[in-house]
Design a protein around this motif. Sequence first.
Motif, PDB file in Angstrom:
ATOM      1  N   SER A  31       0.797  -1.223   0.000  1.00  0.00           N
ATOM      2  CA  SER A  31       0.000   0.000   0.000  1.00  0.00           C
ATOM      3  C   SER A  31       0.829   1.273   0.000  1.00  0.00           C
ATOM      4  N   TYR A  32       2.133   1.159  -0.027  1.00  0.00           N
ATOM      5  CA  TYR A  32       2.980   2.330   0.144  1.00  0.00           C
ATOM      6  C   TYR A  32       4.023   2.468  -0.942  1.00  0.00           C
ATOM      7  N   VAL A  33       4.270   3.726  -1.304  1.00  0.00           N
ATOM      8  CA  VAL A  33       5.373   4.061  -2.195  1.00  0.00           C
ATOM      9  C   VAL A  33       6.691   3.786  -1.491  1.00  0.00           C
ATOM     10  N   MET A  34       7.626   3.213  -2.221  1.00  0.00           N
ATOM     11  CA  MET A  34       8.959   2.966  -1.693  1.00  0.00           C
ATOM     12  C   MET A  34       9.977   3.725  -2.529  1.00  0.00           C
ATOM     13  N   GLY A  35      10.958   4.279  -1.863  1.00  0.00           N
ATOM     14  CA  GLY A  35      11.984   5.036  -2.554  1.00  0.00           C
ATOM     15  C   GLY A  35      13.374   4.668  -2.105  1.00  0.00           C
ATOM     16  N   SER A  65      20.598  11.227 -13.019  1.00  0.00           N
ATOM     17  CA  SER A  65      21.963  10.745 -12.874  1.00  0.00           C
ATOM     18  C   SER A  65      22.083   9.225 -12.938  1.00  0.00           C
ATOM     19  N   VAL A  66      20.981   8.510 -12.721  1.00  0.00           N
ATOM     20  CA  VAL A  66      21.031   7.054 -12.699  1.00  0.00           C
ATOM     21  C   VAL A  66      20.134   6.406 -13.736  1.00  0.00           C
ATOM     22  N   LYS A  67      19.308   7.174 -14.397  1.00  0.00           N
ATOM     23  CA  LYS A  67      18.362   6.605 -15.352  1.00  0.00           C
ATOM     24  C   LYS A  67      19.096   5.841 -16.450  1.00  0.00           C
ATOM     25  N   GLY A  68      18.621   4.644 -16.714  1.00  0.00           N
ATOM     26  CA  GLY A  68      19.263   3.783 -17.691  1.00  0.00           C
ATOM     27  C   GLY A  68      20.242   2.812 -17.080  1.00  0.00           C
ATOM     28  N   ARG A  69      20.655   3.058 -15.854  1.00  0.00           N
ATOM     29  CA  ARG A  69      21.604   2.197 -15.169  1.00  0.00           C
ATOM     30  C   ARG A  69      20.996   1.522 -13.949  1.00  0.00           C
ATOM     31  N   VAL A  70      19.868   2.020 -13.490  1.00  0.00           N
ATOM     32  CA  VAL A  70      19.254   1.581 -12.245  1.00  0.00           C
ATOM     33  C   VAL A  70      17.820   1.145 -12.493  1.00  0.00           C
ATOM     34  N   THR A  71      17.414   0.078 -11.820  1.00  0.00           N
ATOM     35  CA  THR A  71      16.041  -0.400 -11.891  1.00  0.00           C
ATOM     36  C   THR A  71      15.520  -0.657 -10.483  1.00  0.00           C
ATOM     37  N   ILE A  72      14.384  -0.069 -10.162  1.00  0.00           N
ATOM     38  CA  ILE A  72      13.736  -0.326  -8.891  1.00  0.00           C
ATOM     39  C   ILE A  72      12.602  -1.321  -9.115  1.00  0.00           C
ATOM     40  N   ASN A  79       7.774  -8.598   0.983  1.00  0.00           N
ATOM     41  CA  ASN A  79       7.882  -7.286   1.632  1.00  0.00           C
ATOM     42  C   ASN A  79       9.257  -6.666   1.395  1.00  0.00           C
ATOM     43  N   THR A  80       9.701  -6.731   0.163  1.00  0.00           N
ATOM     44  CA  THR A  80      11.049  -6.294  -0.171  1.00  0.00           C
ATOM     45  C   THR A  80      11.047  -5.427  -1.421  1.00  0.00           C
ATOM     46  N   VAL A  81      11.834  -4.370  -1.384  1.00  0.00           N
ATOM     47  CA  VAL A  81      12.062  -3.535  -2.552  1.00  0.00           C
ATOM     48  C   VAL A  81      13.531  -3.649  -2.925  1.00  0.00           C
ATOM     49  N   TYR A  82      13.821  -3.612  -4.226  1.00  0.00           N
ATOM     50  CA  TYR A  82      15.169  -3.820  -4.725  1.00  0.00           C
ATOM     51  C   TYR A  82      15.634  -2.623  -5.538  1.00  0.00           C
ATOM     52  N   LEU A  83      16.923  -2.453  -5.575  1.00  0.00           N
ATOM     53  CA  LEU A  83      17.539  -1.475  -6.461  1.00  0.00           C
ATOM     54  C   LEU A  83      18.682  -2.170  -7.183  1.00  0.00           C
ATOM     55  N   GLN A  84      18.460  -2.490  -8.447  1.00  0.00           N
ATOM     56  CA  GLN A  84      19.493  -3.083  -9.276  1.00  0.00           C
ATOM     57  C   GLN A  84      20.298  -1.961  -9.906  1.00  0.00           C
ATOM     58  N   MET A  85      21.597  -1.967  -9.689  1.00  0.00           N
ATOM     59  CA  MET A  85      22.470  -0.922 -10.196  1.00  0.00           C
ATOM     60  C   MET A  85      23.532  -1.538 -11.091  1.00  0.00           C
TER      61      MET A  85
END
Length: 126
Positions: A31-35, A65-72, A79-85
């Motif tokens: 139910s929540y935005v994650m950043g 600065s990260v667009k194209g290199r990072v995926t959320i 219950n997990t959010v990821y940041l692929q860099m």
Amino acid sequence: QVQLVESGGGLVQAGGSLRLSCAASGRTFSSYVMGWFRQAPGKERDFVAAISRSVGNTYYAYADSVKGRVTISRNNAKNTVYLQMNSLKPEDTAVYYCAQHSRASLSREPHDYDYWGHGTQVTVSS
């Protein structure tokens, strides 16, 4: 009480990749935005990426600065959010924090987020 715990940081060479994870508890995760934000010594805490709450369409926001290199992404069952860099650069070196927003907007402002993890260090060598 909401708890956010980041993991996956480390030392990598320029051009390498890391996947950061943030495990959440305490509220209905979907139910929540994650950043994701990052902060280098002596600098402001800067926005990296955000993902919308899991209702209807999924929306994403990325810093230029990260667009194209990072995926959320998020896995609500875990219950997990990821940041692929990928294609990491020395200027990506910072402490990376995950955060939870109580509203639906994909805010880029740290002050709009209510809960924060402890951070995980990412160091990119040249």
